[in-house]
Design a protein around this motif. Structure first.
Motif, PDB file in Angstrom:
ATOM      1  N   SER A   4     -18.003  63.108   4.438  1.00 20.10           N
ATOM      2  CA  SER A   4     -17.386  61.840   4.354  1.00 20.10           C
ATOM      3  C   SER A   4     -15.727  62.213   4.503  1.00 20.10           C
ATOM      4  CB  SER A   4     -17.288  61.426   2.714  1.00 20.10           C
ATOM      5  OG  SER A   4     -18.841  60.968   2.623  1.00 20.10           O
ATOM      6  N   PHE A  31     -21.890  56.571  -0.462  1.00 18.52           N
ATOM      7  CA  PHE A  31     -21.247  55.105  -0.487  1.00 18.52           C
ATOM      8  C   PHE A  31     -20.090  55.280  -1.433  1.00 18.52           C
ATOM      9  CE2 PHE A  31     -21.002  51.117  -2.773  1.00 18.52           C
ATOM     10  CZ  PHE A  31     -20.796  50.317  -1.535  1.00 18.52           C
ATOM     11  N   THR A  45     -21.727  45.623  -7.205  1.00 17.32           N
ATOM     12  CA  THR A  45     -21.806  46.893  -6.790  1.00 17.32           C
ATOM     13  C   THR A  45     -21.769  47.624  -8.191  1.00 17.32           C
ATOM     14  OG1 THR A  45     -21.017  46.529  -4.482  1.00 17.32           O
ATOM     15  CG2 THR A  45     -21.438  48.718  -5.280  1.00 17.32           C
ATOM     16  N   THR A  79     -13.288  60.143   6.737  1.00 17.19           N
ATOM     17  CA  THR A  79     -12.171  59.243   5.889  1.00 17.19           C
ATOM     18  C   THR A  79     -11.553  60.033   4.840  1.00 17.19           C
ATOM     19  OG1 THR A  79     -11.892  57.241   4.770  1.00 17.19           O
ATOM     20  CG2 THR A  79     -13.976  58.224   4.196  1.00 17.19           C
ATOM     21  N   THR A 138     -17.003  56.640   0.578  1.00 14.21           N
ATOM     22  CA  THR A 138     -16.626  55.841   1.558  1.00 14.21           C
ATOM     23  C   THR A 138     -16.619  54.346   1.482  1.00 14.21           C
ATOM     24  OG1 THR A 138     -18.739  55.811   2.583  1.00 14.21           O
ATOM     25  CG2 THR A 138     -17.186  57.869   3.255  1.00 14.21           C
ATOM     26  N   GLN A 139     -17.576  53.911   0.557  1.00 16.02           N
ATOM     27  CA  GLN A 139     -17.783  52.343   0.326  1.00 16.02           C
ATOM     28  C   GLN A 139     -18.337  51.917   1.441  1.00 16.02           C
ATOM     29  OE1 GLN A 139     -16.557  50.875  -2.782  1.00 16.02           O
ATOM     30  NE2 GLN A 139     -16.424  53.081  -3.408  1.00 16.02           N
ATOM     31  N   THR A 140     -19.093  52.642   2.204  1.00 11.87           N
ATOM     32  CA  THR A 140     -19.747  52.315   3.602  1.00 11.87           C
ATOM     33  C   THR A 140     -21.488  52.795   3.203  1.00 11.87           C
ATOM     34  OG1 THR A 140     -19.286  53.936   4.670  1.00 11.87           O
ATOM     35  CG2 THR A 140     -17.685  52.044   4.757  1.00 11.87           C
ATOM     36  N   SER A 156     -24.734  53.963   5.848  1.00 12.59           N
ATOM     37  CA  SER A 156     -24.709  54.472   7.411  1.00 12.59           C
ATOM     38  C   SER A 156     -26.330  55.013   7.825  1.00 12.59           C
ATOM     39  CB  SER A 156     -23.802  55.757   7.636  1.00 12.59           C
ATOM     40  OG  SER A 156     -24.063  56.248   8.826  1.00 12.59           O
TER      41      SER A 156
END
Length: 306
Positions: free
Chosen positions: A31, A171, A121, A35, A174-176, A178
């Motif tokens: 991560s 998550f 979330t 970012t 990065t709040q994403t 993959s």
């Protein structure tokens, strides 16, 4: 007093704790390469995972003692309740304390990361924290511990030490989400299942007599070893897929070099498992595999850092 502290440290099974943060650290390094990540989030992830792991270890000591799985025919390390180092009531209080500490740490983590971003979330992770606590205890405590049922222990290890450890923490960083991180989480999860399988192969005879139906009890030692080979090789394949998806043309040789170096030791681990004849010899391989999991994650991290 010092002796009592020593017993509590022993009950926490310090040598198993790296498993709780190896996946979290791996996803953190990845991560950070992609970012900006707040180090305090990583710290809270590790703290929560450690508290949950200790909670699980205490609960396992408590539950296995009550069920009779922990007895003097058992080959593994001494258990604190079994040998009278810690009483049942003391361990029960410790389970309550670490349940509360895990809750507080987990809620602080959510407050730091996603409280203000998405209520949905936040709610999912909020429920997830209490599921983790419940699962840590019910693995071996209660009238129907799920860790005593065929395959359920392996599944829980994949979920908590693989998917949640890597994907869940990624998550939060990065709040994403993959796909390559998901593949990596499966790779780490299978290695951790390998640790459980070595543990269960060691205790196969005693577990069978005590009504604990693990994969090795179900398959027998011959096919449990074959299962172990499949676990490790699948993990290696998924790890290789992750590196392939993240190859850096100017650094690809380093990425593969460190990975293959650790894979060689994993292959040697498989060879030793195949030829083990005495169950007590699984103890050494258990500790070696834990170290190899740490080095496996480190080999992938090096490929991102260089």
């Amino acid at each position: 007093m010092n002796m009592k502290i020593q017993y509590w440290i022993y009950a926490a099974r310090i040598y198993t704790l790296p498993l709780s943060f190896s996946g979290i650290t791996l996803s953190f390094v990845i991560s950070r390469n992609r970012t900006n990540v707040d180090f305090s989030v990583y710290f809270l992830c590790v703290l929560t995972a450690l508290l949950l792991q200790i909670l699980a270890n205490f609960s396992n000591d408590y539950g296995d003692s009550i069920s009779g799985v922990d007895n003097f025919q058992r080959i593994g390390p001494k258990r604190t309740i079994q040998y009278g180092f810690i009483s049942l009531s003391e361990m029960k209080k410790a389970i309550y304390i670490f349940s509360v500490l895990s809750s507080i740490s987990g809620l602080l983590l959510l407050y730091k990361t996603i409280l203000w971003n998405s209520f949905f979330t936040f709610f999912i992770y909020f429920i997830g924290i209490f599921i983790c606590i419940y699962s840590s205890i019910k693995y071996s405590v209660g009238p129907h511990p799920y860790g005593y049922k065929v395959g359920m222990g392996d599944l829980s290890v994949m979920i908590f030490f693989g998917i949640l450890s890597v994907v869940g923490s990624y998550f939060l960083y990065t709040q994403t989400l993959s796909m390559d991180i998901f593949l990596l989480s499966l790779s780490i999860g299978f290695l951790n299942i390998g640790v459980l399988n070595v543990n269960n192969m060691r205790d196969l005879d005693n577990d069978s007599k005590s009504g604990k139906y693990t994969i090795p009890v179900w398959l027998g030692i011959k096919y449990a070893k074959l299962y172990h080979i499949c676990i490790i090789l699948t993990s290696i394949f998924l790890g290789a897929c992750f590196i392939f998806l993240n190859k850096k043309n100017n650094k690809v040789i380093y990425q593969w070099f460190f990975f293959i170096f650790i894979v060689i030791f994993l292959i040697l681990h498989i060879k030793r498992i195949i030829f083990i004849k005495e169950n007590k010899l699984f103890n050494l391989e258990l500790k070696k595999l834990i170290v190899l999991i740490l080095l496996y994650g480190f080999s992938i991290e090096i490929g991102f850092i260089l």
